[in-house]
Design a protein around this motif. Structure first.
Motif, short mmCIF file in Angstrom:
data_model
loop_
_atom_site.label_atom_id
_atom_site.label_comp_id
_atom_site.label_asym_id
_atom_site.label_seq_id
_atom_site.Cartn_x
_atom_site.Cartn_y
_atom_site.Cartn_z
N LEU A 146 0.84 -1.18 0.00
CA LEU A 146 0.00 0.00 0.00
C LEU A 146 0.89 1.24 0.00
N VAL A 148 0.92 5.32 0.32
CA VAL A 148 0.03 6.33 0.87
C VAL A 148 0.71 7.68 0.99
N THR A 242 -4.71 6.93 0.65
CA THR A 242 -4.26 5.90 -0.28
C THR A 242 -4.04 6.43 -1.69
N GLY A 264 -7.59 -1.40 6.07
CA GLY A 264 -7.64 -0.48 4.94
C GLY A 264 -9.02 0.08 4.70
N ALA A 268 -10.50 6.93 1.10
CA ALA A 268 -9.14 7.07 0.58
C ALA A 268 -8.64 8.50 0.55
N ARG A 314 -8.50 7.26 -5.42
CA ARG A 314 -7.04 7.07 -5.46
C ARG A 314 -6.43 7.86 -6.62
#
Length: 386
Positions: A146, A148, A242, A264, A268, A314
């Motif tokens: 992931l 971020v 994210t 998660g 986001a 995202r």
């Protein structure tokens, strides 16, 4: 030897909502919560918009809500706006009281956990507890799968020497110095003379100097004409934003059942986690007697659905973090908040329509087009998992 139906490791928001919903929907279950801190909920404030939840969720969450306001404000260098729709907050105090009432002696605080398995928990003193399902809700856990950005903040709750005059929250005041990131001040009017003031930064690293943040809050209060009299509490945190990832590998990495940020499960772009935590609690409580074998695919499928639903967010995040100069990120948000009220409400709720997505991306872009395209398509060396 007592065998529990469910052991919840961590007494934060997500596990707390699971505990409350299980108590309501399956009161016969033996549910145990283990919290490392002195009290469940820690030192946090969780907020959400009215449209983020269903009417049924509002009903069962109502006892947790400590504050509710009609509308909210946003402020930018070239644009100020008041938006409709109620805004609500759950405080650490209201949250802890609800859990203490619901769980009683089945809520153990100052309880350190040294190991977790799908059906058991080992405590720091070496004792072992057994359960049909163990859910790990101890907050965000870094993952190589992931990538971020960060939303870092420090908030202080102040009683003022005189009434502040605010009638609704100011979710973003981005008229402040940007400090080489997207910075804004978030303010909640908790009473006529009490405010929660947060110094918030969307940035590329976890570094947020606490003393500098405190000084920025003091300076902001002075600029607003508020006299700070008594500091009642302080909270500090970092929320993941994210950008991209490998969701299948991320899920496979979570051998244990997880909830909340650890799974998660958060918006986001905004980092808000209460709506998804409430939805997960409903899902778990309404799908029969919880066991690891039943919940593992159930939670995994829920995580996968949320990942797919948040693809557009995202993309926006990569544009925000990777296109243009950090201190100019406010331009992206200023343009967004000039859009339709309904679109903004759906954005926060994570339920954008295809036309909403097109509307967000059309018009004069607030970041360079070439850099925006590269941000969407490529991974940036500036950012890494934390």
């Amino acid at each position: 030897m007592t065998k529990w139906d469910v052991i919840l490791v961590g007494g934060g928001l997500a596990n707390g909502l699971i505990a409350l919903r299980l108590r309501q929907r399956q009161p016969g279950l033996k549910v145990l919560m283990l919290e490392a801190g002195a009290r469940a909920g820690g030192n946090h404030t969780w907020s959400f918009h009215e449209d983020d939840l269903t009417p049924a969720q509002h009903e069962w969450l109502r006892p947790l809500v400590a504050h509710r306001w009609q509308g909210y404000e946003v402020r930018f260098p070239r644009y100020t706006r008041t938006l409709p729709g109620d805004y609500l907050s759950v405080t650490a105090e209201s949250f802890a009281q609800a859990l203490e009432t619901a769980l009683g002696e089945n809520l153990l605080t100052s309880c350190e956990v040294s190991d977790i398995t799908p059906h058991g928990v080992t405590l720091a003193d070496g004792s072992t507890l057994h359960a049909a399902a163990v859910i790990d809700g101890r907050g965000y856990q870094p993952s190589p799968w992931l990538t971020v950005g960060l939303q870092a903040f420090l908030g202080q709750e102040w009683r003022l020497a005189a009434p502040h005059g605010l009638t609704r929250p100011v979710l973003m005041d981005a008229t402040v110095d940007q400090q080489q990131s997207y910075r804004f001040v978030y303010t909640l009017p908790l009473s006529a003379d009490t405010l929660l003031i947060e110094d918030t930064h969307y940035q590329d690293s976890t570094a947020l100097d606490a003393n500098e943040a405190r000084q920025r809050i003091a300076d902001y209060a002075q600029d607003q004409g508020w006299t700070l009299q008594h500091l009642q509490r302080e909270e500090q945190g970092v929320l993941p934003i994210t950008l991209q990832g490998q969701p299948r590998a991320f899920r496979q990495e979570r051998v244990q059942l997880c909830s909340g940020l650890r799974a998660g499960l958060f918006h986001a772009t905004t980092g808000y986690s209460l709506p998804l935590a409430a939805t997960l609690a409903d899902l778990i409580a309404d799908n029969g007697r919880p066991t690891h074998e039943r919940l593992h695919p159930l939670i995994g499928q829920f995580m996968a659905r949320q990942w797919r639903r948040q693809r557009f967010f995202r993309i926006l995040n990569r544009m925000l973090f990777l296109a243009g100069r950090p201190e100019r990120r406010w331009q992206v948000m200023q343009r967004f908040y000039q859009l339709d009220d309904g679109l903004i409400a759906r954005f926060y709720a994570g339920r954008l329509k295809p036309l909403d997505m097109a509307r967000i991306l059309t018009g004069k872009p607030p970041v360079p087009v070439g850099e925006a395209l590269l941000a969407v398509l490529k991974k940036s060396p500036r950012l890494r998992a934390f």
